[in-house]
Design an enzyme around this catalytic site. Structure first.
Site, PDB file in Angstrom:
ATOM      1  N   SER A  29     -18.067   1.189 -18.510  1.00 11.48           N
ATOM      2  CA  SER A  29     -18.802   2.392 -18.917  1.00 11.48           C
ATOM      3  C   SER A  29     -20.278   2.070 -19.093  1.00 11.48           C
ATOM      4  O   SER A  29     -20.762   1.069 -18.568  1.00 11.48           O
ATOM      5  CB  SER A  29     -18.185   2.941 -20.209  1.00 11.48           C
ATOM      6  OG  SER A  29     -18.660   4.243 -20.475  1.00 11.48           O
ATOM      7  N   ASN A  30     -21.019   2.918 -19.797  1.00 12.46           N
ATOM      8  CA  ASN A  30     -22.445   2.685 -20.023  1.00 12.46           C
ATOM      9  C   ASN A  30     -22.841   3.209 -21.394  1.00 12.46           C
ATOM     10  O   ASN A  30     -22.021   3.786 -22.101  1.00 12.46           O
ATOM     11  CB  ASN A  30     -23.273   3.341 -18.905  1.00 12.46           C
ATOM     12  CG  ASN A  30     -23.035   4.833 -18.825  1.00 12.46           C
ATOM     13  OD1 ASN A  30     -23.392   5.578 -19.744  1.00 12.46           O
ATOM     14  ND2 ASN A  30     -22.406   5.287 -17.757  1.00 12.46           N
ATOM     15  N   TYR A  31     -24.112   3.013 -21.769  1.00 15.65           N
ATOM     16  CA  TYR A  31     -24.579   3.314 -23.125  1.00 15.65           C
ATOM     17  C   TYR A  31     -24.970   4.768 -23.381  1.00 15.65           C
ATOM     18  O   TYR A  31     -25.553   5.074 -24.408  1.00 15.65           O
ATOM     19  CB  TYR A  31     -25.781   2.426 -23.470  1.00 15.65           C
ATOM     20  CG  TYR A  31     -25.412   1.003 -23.806  1.00 15.65           C
ATOM     21  CD1 TYR A  31     -24.616   0.710 -24.909  1.00 15.65           C
ATOM     22  CD2 TYR A  31     -25.875  -0.059 -23.029  1.00 15.65           C
ATOM     23  CE1 TYR A  31     -24.286  -0.592 -25.226  1.00 15.65           C
ATOM     24  CE2 TYR A  31     -25.553  -1.375 -23.341  1.00 15.65           C
ATOM     25  CZ  TYR A  31     -24.760  -1.634 -24.435  1.00 15.65           C
ATOM     26  OH  TYR A  31     -24.428  -2.913 -24.758  1.00 15.65           O
ATOM     27  N   SER A  32     -24.671   5.674 -22.467  1.00 20.53           N
ATOM     28  CA  SER A  32     -25.038   7.076 -22.691  1.00 20.53           C
ATOM     29  C   SER A  32     -24.378   7.601 -23.972  1.00 20.53           C
ATOM     30  O   SER A  32     -23.180   7.436 -24.180  1.00 20.53           O
ATOM     31  CB  SER A  32     -24.599   7.920 -21.495  1.00 20.53           C
ATOM     32  OG  SER A  32     -24.718   9.293 -21.810  1.00 20.53           O
ATOM     33  N   ALA A  96     -24.184  10.464 -17.523  1.00 17.76           N
ATOM     34  CA  ALA A  96     -24.413   9.183 -16.852  1.00 17.76           C
ATOM     35  C   ALA A  96     -23.106   8.793 -16.170  1.00 17.76           C
ATOM     36  O   ALA A  96     -22.263   8.106 -16.741  1.00 17.76           O
ATOM     37  CB  ALA A  96     -24.845   8.123 -17.861  1.00 17.76           C
TER      38      ALA A  96
END
Ligand code: C5P
Length: 218
Positions: A29-32, A96
């Site tokens: 995943s990502n930091y959004s 994101a």
């Protein structure tokens, strides 16, 4: 009291990250944080729009009055968005979306093995680009989270994805982008117009973006 200048519009906003699962307990995943998308959804609802919020996993409650659709992966987000695209006058893609997902998802937990392992990835469908090819398409706004060359990469996305507006922001700045309360952005429009938005709260930037969308629709 906010003016009801978006009454009659159906605005779909995507927000947050996507999760691309490797197995039942692990994902990429990502930091959004979803803050920018949630601010857009809240502001659009206050201004009288019907708002559909298609959200990846975030730790915020949905704003009052919006229709929340929870999704996990990019593929689920694509389904949720395309199913509803025809009802919309505006789609804002603040999510994101993970560009890639693991080629395989194991249905059982992957066990620890050798010291080195390789994860194979395959490209996810580009939801915004797909929306850009629709015959009867809503006003399309994309985001470009970059770590430099904002204008160059933003303009490339505007063209390649056939969006009407790209909100380009520099996520390498400590006061802009992922997981902070403020943002600064370069708005890029079809036809070459540009608007530079200096540092402001994500609520204020959401208001600015909606003002520009409304002006463009008129
Ligand atoms: O990841 P990228 O920089 O290409 O994202 C630009 C825009 O395209 C964003 O608005 C994002 O939500 C959208 N996007 C998408 N589907 C993808 C990747 C990005 O809709 N698979």
């Amino acid at each position: 009291l906010a003016p009801k200048d978006l009454a009659g519009h159906t605005v779909l906003v995507t927000a947050g990250p996507t999760r691309e699962e490797l197995d039942p307990v692990r994902f990429i995943s990502n930091y959004s944080s979803g803050k920018m998308g949630y601010a857009l959804a809240k502001s659009a609802a206050q201004r009288g729009a019907r708002v559909i919020l298609v959200s990846g996993p975030v730790s915020m409650a949905a704003p009052y009055g919006v229709e929340l659709v929870n999704v996990n992966s990019a593929k689920e987000m694509r389904e949720a968005v395309l199913q509803r695209a025809e009802e919309c006058t505006v789609i804002i893609k603040a999510a994101a979306v993970a560009d890639y997902r693991p080629t395989e998802r194991s249905s059982i937990k992957i066990k620890k093995q050798s010291d080195e392992r390789t994860i194979n990835l395959i490209k996810n469908p580009d939801i915004l680009a797909e929306l850009g090819t629709l015959k009867k398409r809503p006003y399309l706004v994309g985001f470009a989270a970059e770590t430099g060359k904002l204008r160059e990469f933003g303009l490339k996305k505007l063209k390649e994805k056939n969006a009407d507006m790209i909100v380009a922001n520099d996520v390498s700045q400590p006061d802009a982008g992922f997981n902070v309360e403020t943002n600064r952005a370069l708005l890029l429009f079809q036809g070459g117009r540009e608007v530079d938005c200096q540092l402001m709260s994500k609520e204020a930037l959401a208001g600015e973006i909606l003002n520009h969308i409304l002006a463009e629709l008129k």
